[in-house]
Structure formats: structure tokens, C-alpha cells
Design an enzyme around this catalytic site. Structure first.
Site, PDB file in Angstrom:
ATOM      1  N   ASP A  70       0.815  -1.221   0.000  1.00 39.61           N
ATOM      2  CA  ASP A  70       0.000   0.000   0.000  1.00 39.61           C
ATOM      3  C   ASP A  70       0.849   1.273   0.000  1.00 39.61           C
ATOM      4  O   ASP A  70       0.423   2.313   0.513  1.00 39.61           O
ATOM      5  CB  ASP A  70      -0.959   0.010   1.202  1.00 39.61           C
ATOM      6  CG  ASP A  70      -1.959  -1.128   1.147  1.00 39.61           C
ATOM      7  OD1 ASP A  70      -2.271  -1.589   0.038  1.00 39.61           O
ATOM      8  OD2 ASP A  70      -2.413  -1.565   2.223  1.00 39.61           O
ATOM      9  N   GLU A  71       2.033   1.203  -0.591  1.00 36.91           N
ATOM     10  CA  GLU A  71       2.927   2.359  -0.634  1.00 36.91           C
ATOM     11  C   GLU A  71       3.159   2.862  -2.052  1.00 36.91           C
ATOM     12  O   GLU A  71       3.914   3.797  -2.259  1.00 36.91           O
ATOM     13  CB  GLU A  71       4.285   2.002  -0.005  1.00 36.91           C
ATOM     14  CG  GLU A  71       4.254   1.801   1.502  1.00 36.91           C
ATOM     15  CD  GLU A  71       4.238   3.108   2.270  1.00 36.91           C
ATOM     16  OE1 GLU A  71       4.363   4.175   1.629  1.00 36.91           O
ATOM     17  OE2 GLU A  71       4.088   3.067   3.498  1.00 36.91           O
TER      18      GLU A  71
END
Length: 286
Positions: free
Chosen positions: A229-230
Site C-alpha cells: 500500500d505504498e
């Protein structure tokens, strides 16, 4: 000769004076007629980004690419050129929650998303999606657990390669890709995450948000990277909630946000409006 005679050029390079004029003059000198133009100079990174739509009814894509290559080297450009009539092949990955898949299929069938679906891959059996119209779309059931993950990803990789997939979409695919697969798909794999990143990463974000008593919830579409999720964010949206909303209410409200964010993201990507800028993106809206 192409079917449309329209092409999309995207590029990035170190910023300097005269790039817009140089690109415009080059295309004009080659017989191209510019229909749309957008550009952005990033003062932080010192890079310049540009998207052009132009018309050329005399030359095909290969001839245009050959003509642009030598010019682009003068500016150390990273660039892509695409016939606007060329449809990308998109593979959709899904788990039990299928609202994003259902929405994509509907928009695709009515012509809103100009793409070819290379296949649907699910870690649940076909019966899970019996209410969806998958007629004519290749469906692949690839179950996975911690013991079978390596073999499952090997099968998934073969499907991606053999089907000529251009873009992989994690349409609420609730499995974490390995670092190796994430790197292989760099820049061509999009995930819809059910929170307003960078807040509430990982699993059960709506429950995390409820525990914190947030007044806004959202969804985020981003490129997939090895860091969970980066990845570079492409599109986001939000809805207001209240103290009276339960986690189930947030999930219900969130489904609508997720659908529209992912649909907008696909439209942007398919029209070459998303350019990578390190850990961020440049998005040229219409």
C-alpha cells in the site's frame, strides 16, 4: 495507415527551456497536427512531463516512433507513443468481494472503458460469481494459501505473459503479491485500496477507521509496488461519515467509493493520462 490517425505521445525528461516548442515543431515538421496538449514542470524533481494527442493520417505507428526516437535522445526523454485506436489488454484479479469487478464489466460492456479483457483471475471458484455476466471472458480459478503461493503466482505469471496482458488490475484482490511479481509488473499493475491512503494501510481498514472515529472515509487507487500500500497514488475520493455509522455502514459506503475511484483510474490509464514521477504520479485530467 492506422484506423484512427490519432496518436498519444507521453514523455518526461529533465526540465529546460524550449521543450514544448521543440516537440511541437518536430511534430509539425513531420506532418502531425496537435489536437490536445498538457504539460507540467515539477520544481522539486526538475523533471518535465507532457501528454500530446496529435493527428497524422500519412504514417503508421512504426514510422512515427522511428522519427521521434532520434529527436527524443537530444532531451534524454522517456517516452511512449500509442495509436489511440489500439486497445490495451487488461487482466482483472478478484477475491470474494466482487463489486468492483461487476462495475468494471458493466462499464466495459457499454463502451465506457475502451479495453480488451484478457481474463478474470480469482482465488474463489466460478460459482462465487454466478450472478455476473462473464460470457466470453476467460475465467481462471487460482486458489492460494501460504503453501501454494509460489506455484499460484507462477501460474498467474504464465497467464499474464501468454495472454499478452498490458495492465493487471487488483479489483479487490485480497492477496498480497510477492516482491518478485510486484517488480515484474512495475508500472502496469493497479490496486484499489479501501482507505484514504496513507492512512489505514493493510487489512480491515474500515474497522481501523471506525476505531479511530474518523469523519471521512475514502478509497485509493495506486500502482502496486513491493511495499504494501505504498505505491504511487493515482486517484482518490472520500465520503463523510458520522459517529453513528458502524463498521458495516463504512463498508457499505466504501463500496461505492471504491467502484468510482477504480473506474476513474482505469479511464485515465487507458487514455495515457497517468505518468510516473518517482514515488508520485502526474495525472493529466481531461
Amino acid at each position: 495507415m492506422t484506423a484512427t490517425g490519432q496518436f498519444v505521445l507521453t514523455l518526461s525528461c529533465p526540465d529546460r527551456a524550449g521543450i514544448v516548442a521543440a516537440v511541437s515543431n518536430h511534430l509539425a515538421g513531420q506532418g502531425g497536427n496537435i489536437l490536445e496538449a498538457q504539460q507540467f514542470g515539477d520544481a522539486e524533481t526538475g523533471r518535465f512531463f507532457m501528454r500530446l494527442v496529435f493527428e497524422d493520417t500519412e504514417r503508421d505507428l512504426a514510422a512515427l516512433e522511428a522519427g521521434f526516437d532520434a529527436f527524443a535522445k537530444q532531451f534524454a526523454m522517456q517516452w511512449t507513443l500509442r495509436d489511440r485506436g489500439q486497445r490495451r489488454r487488461v487482466m482483472l484479479l478478484v477475491s470474494k468481494f466482487d463489486h468492483c469487478l461487476a462495475d468494471i464489466l458493466y462499464r466495459w460492456r457499454i463502451g465506457e472503458l475502451p479495453m480488451d479483457i484478457a481474463g478474470v483471475v480469482a482465488n474463489h471458484p466460478r460459482e462465487t460469481y454466478r450472478h455476473l455476466d462473464l460470457d466470453g471472458i476467460p475465467f481462471h480459478h487460482l486458489p492460494v494459501d501460504h503453501r501454494s503461493r509460489t506455484d499460484q503466482e507462477a501460474a498467474l505469471t504464465r497467464l499474464i505473459d501468454e495472454s499478452g496482458t498490458d495492465l493487471v488490475v487488483l479489483a479487490r484482490y485480497m492477496q498480497i503479491l510477492s516482491n518478485e511479481l510486484a517488480r515484474k509488473l512495475a508500472g502496469r499493475c493497479i490496486n484499489i485500496h479501501h482507505s484514504f491512503l496513507p492512512g489505514f494501510k493493510g487489512a480491515r481498514p474500515y474497522h481501523q477507521a471506525h476505531r479511530r472515529g474518523v469523519k471521512l472515509i475514502g478509497a485509493t487507487a495506486h500502482f502496486v509496488t513491493a511495499e504494501l500500500d505504498e505505491g504511487p497514488i493515482i486517484e482518490q475520493d472520500i465520503e463523510r461519515v458520522t459517529h453513528a455509522d458502524t463498521p458495516e455502514d463504512l463498508i457499505r459506503i466504501g463500496r461505492d467509493i471504491e467502484r468510482r475511484v477504480l473506474a476513474r483510474t482505469l479511464r485515465l490509464y487507458l487514455d495515457d493520462r497517468v505518468l510516473l514521477n518517482g514515488a508520485k504520479t502526474v495525472v493529466f485530467h481531461s
